[in-house]
Design a protein around this motif. Structure first.
Motif, PDB file in Angstrom:
ATOM      1  N   ASN A 102      -0.443  -2.128  -4.677  1.00 21.41           N
ATOM      2  CA  ASN A 102      -0.668  -3.029  -3.547  1.00 21.41           C
ATOM      3  C   ASN A 102      -2.158  -3.364  -3.510  1.00 21.41           C
ATOM      4  O   ASN A 102      -2.960  -2.578  -3.013  1.00 21.41           O
ATOM      5  N   LEU A 103      -2.523  -4.522  -4.052  1.00 25.61           N
ATOM      6  CA  LEU A 103      -3.940  -4.866  -4.145  1.00 25.61           C
ATOM      7  C   LEU A 103      -4.568  -5.116  -2.779  1.00 25.61           C
ATOM      8  O   LEU A 103      -5.763  -4.887  -2.588  1.00 25.61           O
ATOM      9  N   ASP A 104      -3.764  -5.581  -1.822  1.00 29.32           N
ATOM     10  CA  ASP A 104      -4.314  -5.753  -0.469  1.00 29.32           C
ATOM     11  C   ASP A 104      -4.776  -4.412   0.099  1.00 29.32           C
ATOM     12  O   ASP A 104      -5.848  -4.318   0.715  1.00 29.32           O
ATOM     13  N   GLU A 105      -3.967  -3.385  -0.092  1.00 28.75           N
ATOM     14  CA  GLU A 105      -4.347  -2.052   0.372  1.00 28.75           C
ATOM     15  C   GLU A 105      -5.539  -1.528  -0.416  1.00 28.75           C
ATOM     16  O   GLU A 105      -6.433  -0.887   0.149  1.00 28.75           O
ATOM     17  N   ALA A 106      -5.548  -1.794  -1.710  1.00 29.20           N
ATOM     18  CA  ALA A 106      -6.682  -1.353  -2.534  1.00 29.20           C
ATOM     19  C   ALA A 106      -7.972  -1.975  -2.014  1.00 29.20           C
ATOM     20  O   ALA A 106      -8.986  -1.276  -1.845  1.00 29.20           O
ATOM     21  N   VAL A 107      -7.945  -3.265  -1.764  1.00 26.22           N
ATOM     22  CA  VAL A 107      -9.137  -3.954  -1.263  1.00 26.22           C
ATOM     23  C   VAL A 107      -9.565  -3.390   0.080  1.00 26.22           C
ATOM     24  O   VAL A 107     -10.753  -3.154   0.324  1.00 26.22           O
ATOM     25  N   LYS A 108      -8.597  -3.150   0.955  1.00 27.11           N
ATOM     26  CA  LYS A 108      -8.916  -2.622   2.285  1.00 27.11           C
ATOM     27  C   LYS A 108      -9.676  -1.303   2.184  1.00 27.11           C
ATOM     28  O   LYS A 108     -10.732  -1.131   2.808  1.00 27.11           O
ATOM     29  N   TRP A 109      -9.162  -0.393   1.365  1.00 23.92           N
ATOM     30  CA  TRP A 109      -9.791   0.928   1.279  1.00 23.92           C
ATOM     31  C   TRP A 109     -11.097   0.870   0.508  1.00 23.92           C
ATOM     32  O   TRP A 109     -12.059   1.563   0.850  1.00 23.92           O
ATOM     33  N   TRP A 110     -11.154   0.050  -0.530  1.00 26.92           N
ATOM     34  CA  TRP A 110     -12.415  -0.088  -1.277  1.00 26.92           C
ATOM     35  C   TRP A 110     -13.504  -0.706  -0.408  1.00 26.92           C
ATOM     36  O   TRP A 110     -14.663  -0.312  -0.497  1.00 26.92           O
ATOM     37  N   GLN A 111     -13.121  -1.676   0.418  1.00 27.55           N
ATOM     38  CA  GLN A 111     -14.128  -2.289   1.286  1.00 27.55           C
ATOM     39  C   GLN A 111     -14.680  -1.276   2.283  1.00 27.55           C
ATOM     40  O   GLN A 111     -15.887  -1.249   2.547  1.00 27.55           O
ATOM     41  N   GLN A 112     -13.805  -0.445   2.832  1.00 29.57           N
ATOM     42  CA  GLN A 112     -14.281   0.573   3.774  1.00 29.57           C
ATOM     43  C   GLN A 112     -15.193   1.574   3.077  1.00 29.57           C
ATOM     44  O   GLN A 112     -16.214   2.001   3.626  1.00 29.57           O
ATOM     45  N   SER A 113     -14.826   1.948   1.851  1.00 30.33           N
ATOM     46  CA  SER A 113     -15.645   2.882   1.085  1.00 30.33           C
ATOM     47  C   SER A 113     -16.968   2.248   0.664  1.00 30.33           C
ATOM     48  O   SER A 113     -18.032   2.852   0.804  1.00 30.33           O
ATOM     49  N   ALA A 114     -16.900   1.025   0.166  1.00 30.96           N
ATOM     50  CA  ALA A 114     -18.102   0.329  -0.301  1.00 30.96           C
ATOM     51  C   ALA A 114     -19.086   0.097   0.831  1.00 30.96           C
ATOM     52  O   ALA A 114     -20.305   0.134   0.626  1.00 30.96           O
ATOM     53  N   ALA A 115     -18.563  -0.137   2.032  1.00 31.05           N
ATOM     54  CA  ALA A 115     -19.436  -0.335   3.190  1.00 31.05           C
ATOM     55  C   ALA A 115     -20.238   0.922   3.508  1.00 31.05           C
ATOM     56  O   ALA A 115     -21.284   0.845   4.172  1.00 31.05           O
ATOM     57  N   GLN A 116     -19.753   2.070   3.029  1.00 33.86           N
ATOM     58  CA  GLN A 116     -20.490   3.327   3.181  1.00 33.86           C
ATOM     59  C   GLN A 116     -21.343   3.625   1.944  1.00 33.86           C
ATOM     60  O   GLN A 116     -21.806   4.742   1.747  1.00 33.86           O
ATOM     61  N   ASN A 117     -21.523   2.587   1.112  1.00 32.36           N
ATOM     62  CA  ASN A 117     -22.405   2.671  -0.058  1.00 32.36           C
ATOM     63  C   ASN A 117     -21.830   3.531  -1.176  1.00 32.36           C
ATOM     64  O   ASN A 117     -22.581   4.060  -2.004  1.00 32.36           O
TER      65      ASN A 117
END
Length: 265
Positions: A102-117
């Protein structure tokens, strides 16, 4: 002591002991015992222990491999905002490991992680926006966003991000086309041993793009890339039509430079 604290239900002590057993520090390396202490810490809600335990299940360290159990622990860690747990959960969704792709879920979690650097999440987002993931889903290709996240990951030293950022500058995708900037990013990754960047830098020397054409440098980087297993690097390293333009002295000089590079890294 840590062992006494762990027996008293101290999650931090459990985690400390897990790392000692995993690394073989002060004891024999023992992933089974490491996993047992991680489980105790994870059951008490320690987020980074939950992430580590998920990785143990994903890799089969001290436990039987179980991708669904891995996802279970990643989800618990991610729910607490652990950046590595968020990245790992995103990775599972991106590649269908223990959960439906599920790429939408992947993007959601990666964005949250990436926002924490979290650098791996930044790189993962950037790569997804460049190539659309495992299935090359064009709905996810977004070159400006790719450049934004790859630049952040590259600034943190991620070599794959440097290489892909070089590609974006080379092609003018999501950024203004700049061959010199492309060479700079390829070189930064290549000099740290990134095989794909070494092949790409070799091509820039071969074509004289963003740098003065130099067959010796091209051969040197193709050789280094091939030695590290890159398919494109090996193709050019063994390409007879390319080799025909090199003299024996040039090949000898390129080999000397490659050996000098290997000796310094």
């Amino acid at each position: 002591t840590a062992l006494v604290a762990a027996k008293q239900g101290n999650a931090q002590a459990d985690y400390f002991l897990a790392r000692c057993y995993a690394r073989g520090e002060g004891t024999n390396q023992d992933y089974v015992r490491a996993a047992a202490f991680l489980l105790q810490a994870a059951d008490q809600g320690l987020a980074y222990a939950q992430t580590d335990l998920g990785s143990y299940y994903a890799r089969g360290l001290g436990v039987r491999p179980d991708l669904q159990r891995a996802v279970h622990w990643y989800q618990k860690a991610a729910a607490q905002g652990d950046p590595l747990g968020e990245y790992c959960l995103g990775y599972a969704y991106a590649h269908g490991g223990g959960v439906a792709t599920n790429l939408d879920e992947a993007v959601k979690w990666w964005q949250q992680s990436a926002a924490q650097n979290q650098v791996e999440a930044q790189n993962a987002l950037g790569q997804l926006y460049v190539n659309g993931g495992d299935t090359c889903n064009t709905n996810y290709i977004n070159y400006p966003e790719a450049a934004r996240w790859l630049r952040q990951a590259a600034k943190q030293g991620n070599l794959a991000a440097m290489n892909s950022l070089g590609f974006l500058y080379q092609m003018g995708f999501g950024v203004e086309r700049n061959q010199e900037a492309s060479v700079q990013w390829y070189r930064q990754a290549a000099e740290q041993g990134e095989a794909k960047a070494q092949a790409n830098l070799g091509l820039m020397y071969l074509d004289g793009a963003g740098v003065a054409g130099d067959l010796v440098q091209a051969y040197k980087w193709f050789k280094l890339s091939a030695e590290r297993g890159d398919v494109m690097g090996r193709h050019y390293y063994e390409d007879q039509s390319f080799l025909a333009h090199l003299t024996a002295n040039q090949i000898a000089e390129a080999n000397r430079l490659a050996a000098e590079f290997d000796a310094q890294t």
